[in-house]
Write a protein that holds these residues in place. Structure first.
Motif, PDB file in Angstrom:
ATOM      1  N   ASP A 163       4.678 -12.822  43.587  1.00  0.00           N
ATOM      2  CA  ASP A 163       3.222 -12.741  43.533  1.00  0.00           C
ATOM      3  C   ASP A 163       2.746 -12.115  44.840  1.00  0.00           C
ATOM      4  N   LYS A 299       1.863  -8.658  39.509  1.00  0.00           N
ATOM      5  CA  LYS A 299       2.719  -9.832  39.641  1.00  0.00           C
ATOM      6  C   LYS A 299       4.006  -9.471  38.904  1.00  0.00           C
ATOM      7  N   TYR A 314      -2.877  -6.827  38.560  1.00  0.00           N
ATOM      8  CA  TYR A 314      -3.944  -7.541  39.249  1.00  0.00           C
ATOM      9  C   TYR A 314      -5.305  -6.921  38.930  1.00  0.00           C
TER      10      TYR A 314
END
Length: 410
Positions: A163, A299, A314
């Motif tokens: 992440d 991610k 994102y």
């Protein structure tokens, strides 16, 4: 002994070497690959979350326990390399020698390397015993805090969910222990059966041929390509050359040359994902690599177990084009000065006639005096705002430049 017999024996010797040489090299590399993939996982915990940071070179860095030492050490995480220990840091770990191998550099150069065995490697709560590391000399600036690389030798045993927003990595011993979004973009991966390096295929046009690219977390670029692969598609890419200085040995005349180029792909396809406006770093000698500059927009879950890549964007439409002042710096070990090493054509630096190889005295009032100060500069966050002030020493004259950051491609 007559001349014919000498020639016959010489040819026989050459033939033996020609036949046995490749066999020896193949046997050595196969044995080496087997060693580098060894390592027994002895963890009781099936999953853990670890933090990561970035090195001054832009690589992902994770904390790792080595041997029975209580402190953690910084290692680069790299899907495109074997496990490596840097020669300058090896002695502090008391590794056991375990033979030698042959390595392949990013410029497609071969080199020999020693192999060292580590009794224990621990990443978060997941532990491995008898892990092998190739020993390599590293010549990159300002990575003295880095001990080595955690590569495919360990990574292929685990599932990795990165992440980039929270700067955390979830590691698990099985894909079923990871939480992935059902709507994540799924891209098939190919695993090299010897080294577990990962690759997939990309296109720049739907009706053009596909190109194999390595999935490489150890590369901080967006997409690297062999220049001939780009030209083979006969697509009118927009381009920016990156200029450096080459010394002509006859009279030491210095001439400009293009060290590599940036190309702009107006379309890009990978699996069932399509993107627009993707910059490509292209050189004549280069591996085809998809790097962090691409993955940091998602991610990213890398599954060795299912041979799949899972991407969760994102943003609805990720923007891959970055802003730049158009110059690169490096620390010159010969002159012991920070210098302007490269300039991108049609950039703010090029349009301001920034002189190549000029000594950098300061950037935004940050002064350079030695290698330590240069490394402090590289480890700083990017300067805030869109303007930068440079003070240079060019042929004994102090010159000041003010540059506005602009997109690499307008």
């Amino acid at each position: 002994m007559n001349r014919k017999k000498i020639i016959k024996r010489s040819l026989r010797g050459i033939l033996i070497i020609a036949v046995c040489g490749p066999i020896f090299i193949f046997f050595t590399i196969s044995r080496q690959h087997k060693k580098m993939m060894q390592g027994e996982m002895v963890s009781e915990s099936p999953i853990d979350t670890i933090p990561f940071t970035y090195s001054s070179t832009g690589h992902i860095v994770i904390p790792v326990h080595i041997q029975d030492l209580k402190e953690t050490f910084s290692f680069i995480l790299d899907t495109g390399a074997s496990n490596m220990i840097f020669s300058s840091r090896k002695d502090q770990f008391n590794f056991k020698r375990n033979g030698f191998g042959i390595g392949l550099g990013s410029s497609l150069n071969f080199f020999t390397t020693k192999i060292n065995q580590c009794s224990l490697v621990q990443i978060g709560a997941l532990r491995f015993e008898k892990v092998n590391f190739e020993e390599v000399n590293i010549n990159s600036d300002c990575i003295d805090e880095i001990c080595g690389i955690i590569g495919t030798g360990i990574m292929h045993n685990l599932e990795w969910q990165i992440d980039f927003n929270t700067m955390q990595i979830i590691i698990a011993d099985s894909f079923k222990n990871l939480d992935t979004n059902p709507e994540a973009i799924k891209i098939p991966l190919h695993q090299n059966q010897f080294t577990s390096h990962l690759s997939t295929r990309i296109k720049f046009r739907k009706n053009k041929q596909s190109h194999a690219v390595l999935i490489d977390l150890g590369n901080n670029g967006t997409l690297n390509m062999k220049e001939r692969n780009i030209r083979k598609d006969s697509i009118p890419f927009e381009t920016r050359k990156v200029l450096g200085i080459k010394s002509n040995t006859l009279g030491e005349k210095k001439v400009l040359e293009s060290e590599f180029s940036y190309y702009l792909a107006d379309s890009f396809f990978i699996g069932n994902l399509s993107a627009c406006q993707l910059p490509i770093n292209a050189a004549s000698k280069s591996l085809n690599i998809l790097g962090l500059g691409f993955f940091e927009h998602y991610k990213t879950t890398i599954s060795y177990e299912t041979s799949q890549l899972f991407l969760e964007p994102y943003q609805t439409s990720p923007r891959f084009i970055w802003n730049t002042y158009g110059f690169f710096t490096k620390y010159d070990e010969v002159t012991q000065k920070t210098i302007i090493s490269n300039i991108i054509e049609n950039s703010p630096a090029a349009n301001s006639n920034l002189p190549l190889y000029a000594e950098v005295l300061s950037i935004n009032n940050f002064e350079f005096s030695d290698k330590e100060s240069y490394c402090q500069y590289k480890n700083r966050k990017p300067f805030e705002g869109g303007r930068v002030k440079l003070t240079l020493n060019h042929n004994g004259e102090i010159e000041k430049y003010y540059l506005e950051s602009t997109p690499i491609f307008e």
